[in-house]
Design an enzyme around this catalytic site. Structure first.
Site, short mmCIF file in Angstrom:
data_model
loop_
_atom_site.label_atom_id
_atom_site.label_comp_id
_atom_site.label_asym_id
_atom_site.label_seq_id
_atom_site.Cartn_x
_atom_site.Cartn_y
_atom_site.Cartn_z
CE1 TYR A 1 -9.48 -3.02 1.44
CE2 TYR A 1 -8.84 -0.92 0.46
CZ TYR A 1 -8.51 -2.07 1.15
OH TYR A 1 -7.21 -2.28 1.57
CE LYS B 1 -3.82 -2.26 2.52
NZ LYS B 1 -4.63 -2.22 3.77
CG HIS C 1 -5.13 -6.22 0.14
ND1 HIS C 1 -6.31 -6.28 0.83
CD2 HIS C 1 -5.24 -7.12 -0.89
CE1 HIS C 1 -7.12 -7.17 0.24
NE2 HIS C 1 -6.49 -7.68 -0.81
CB THR D 1 -7.44 -6.27 10.04
OG1 THR D 1 -7.80 -7.44 9.32
CG2 THR D 1 -7.91 -5.03 9.31
P1 DAT Z 1 -7.83 -7.02 5.83
O1 DAT Z 1 -7.09 -5.91 5.12
O2 DAT Z 1 -7.02 -7.59 6.97
O3 DAT Z 1 -8.35 -8.07 4.90
P2 DAT Z 1 -10.54 -5.92 5.95
O4 DAT Z 1 -10.76 -6.51 4.60
O5 DAT Z 1 -11.55 -6.20 7.01
O6 DAT Z 1 -9.11 -6.35 6.54
O7 DAT Z 1 -10.42 -4.34 5.84
C1 DAT Z 1 -9.73 -3.75 4.76
C2 DAT Z 1 -8.94 -2.56 5.28
O8 DAT Z 1 -9.81 -1.60 5.88
C3 DAT Z 1 -7.94 -2.90 6.38
O9 DAT Z 1 -6.71 -3.38 5.86
C4 DAT Z 1 -7.79 -1.61 7.09
C5 DAT Z 1 -9.18 -1.00 7.00
N1 DAT Z 1 -9.97 -1.29 8.21
C6 DAT Z 1 -10.59 -2.46 8.51
N2 DAT Z 1 -11.24 -2.38 9.69
C7 DAT Z 1 -11.01 -1.13 10.14
C8 DAT Z 1 -11.41 -0.41 11.31
N3 DAT Z 1 -12.18 -0.98 12.25
N4 DAT Z 1 -10.98 0.87 11.45
C9 DAT Z 1 -10.21 1.45 10.50
N5 DAT Z 1 -9.80 0.84 9.38
C10 DAT Z 1 -10.19 -0.43 9.20
MG MG Z 2 -9.83 -7.98 3.47
#
Ligand code: DAT
Ligand code: MG
Length: 168
Positions: free
Chosen positions: A51, A11, A125, A97
């Site tokens: 996303y 990223k 990611h 995460t």
């Molecule tokens: P990952 O990247 O571990 O697959 P995810 O798909 O749930 O996690 O979320 C994508 C991204 O969004 C993550 O890398 C960072 C951000 N994110 C997730 N949950 C968050 C939260 N509670 N507060 C702030 N950013 C968050």
């Molecule tokens: Mg994810």
């Protein structure tokens, strides 16, 4: 078990912190291989599609700005890794995460942070499961950009404009 493929993005925070080499070294220690790599300037459309499962979250707008590079630099390194159990192997190396909860020796544990606006700047990611990996690889790469593919492909005749280096 047959080989899997998974999408990894270094990223914009990982790029500006000059972590590309470290991350690739740590991933290569798992024995899986890179079959696709490119620098991408992430458009809003690509970011929102990538996303889409988080579009109802209150942090969505900041997350989109973050992956588009508005806080760092406008590029990410997109990689496709290939090998046995590639999805889980990569997820283990990158860590949880939330960078404050990830294993301290994982990539996110070592280099991630939470900003004062609540954005998880977690450096990298990686696809969460096989289904997401397929969706994400197909979103970020065309088949001919990969050294090998595990998903079926088909050819179609298309009319298109191509760019060439201008002759002097
Ligand atoms: P990952 O990247 O571990 O697959 P995810 O798909 O749930 O996690 O979320 C994508 C991204 O969004 C993550 O890398 C960072 C951000 N994110 C997730 N949950 C968050 C939260 N509670 N507060 C702030 N950013 C968050
Ligand atoms: Mg994810």
């Amino acid at each position: 078990m047959s080989a899997q493929q998974t999408l990894v993005l270094i990223k914009p925070d990982g790029i500006v912190k000059s972590l590309t080499g470290n991350i690739i070294t740590e991933l290569s220690d798992t024995g899986i291989i890179i079959v696709g790599a490119k620098i991408v300037q992430v458009t809003r459309e690509l970011a929102e599609e990538h996303y889409h499962h988080l579009r109802e979250e209150k942090f969505f707008d900041e997350l989109i700005k973050y992956i588009m590079g508005e806080f760092h630099v406008k590029r990410v390194l997109a990689l496709v890794y290939h090998g046995e159990n590639a999805v889980d192997k990569v997820r283990k190396v990158i860590g949880a995460t939330n960078p404050e909860q990830s294993e301290p020796t994982s990539i996110r544990g070592k280099y991630g942070r939470i900003t004062s606006k609540g954005v998880f700047e977690n450096v990298v990611h990686a696809s969460e499961n096989k289904k997401e990996a397929e969706r994400e690889i197909k979103l970020w790469f065309r088949p001919e950009e990969l050294a090998n593919t595990i998903y079926p492909t088909e050819s179609k005749e298309v009319a298109k404009t191509e760019f060439f280096w201008k002759e002097k």
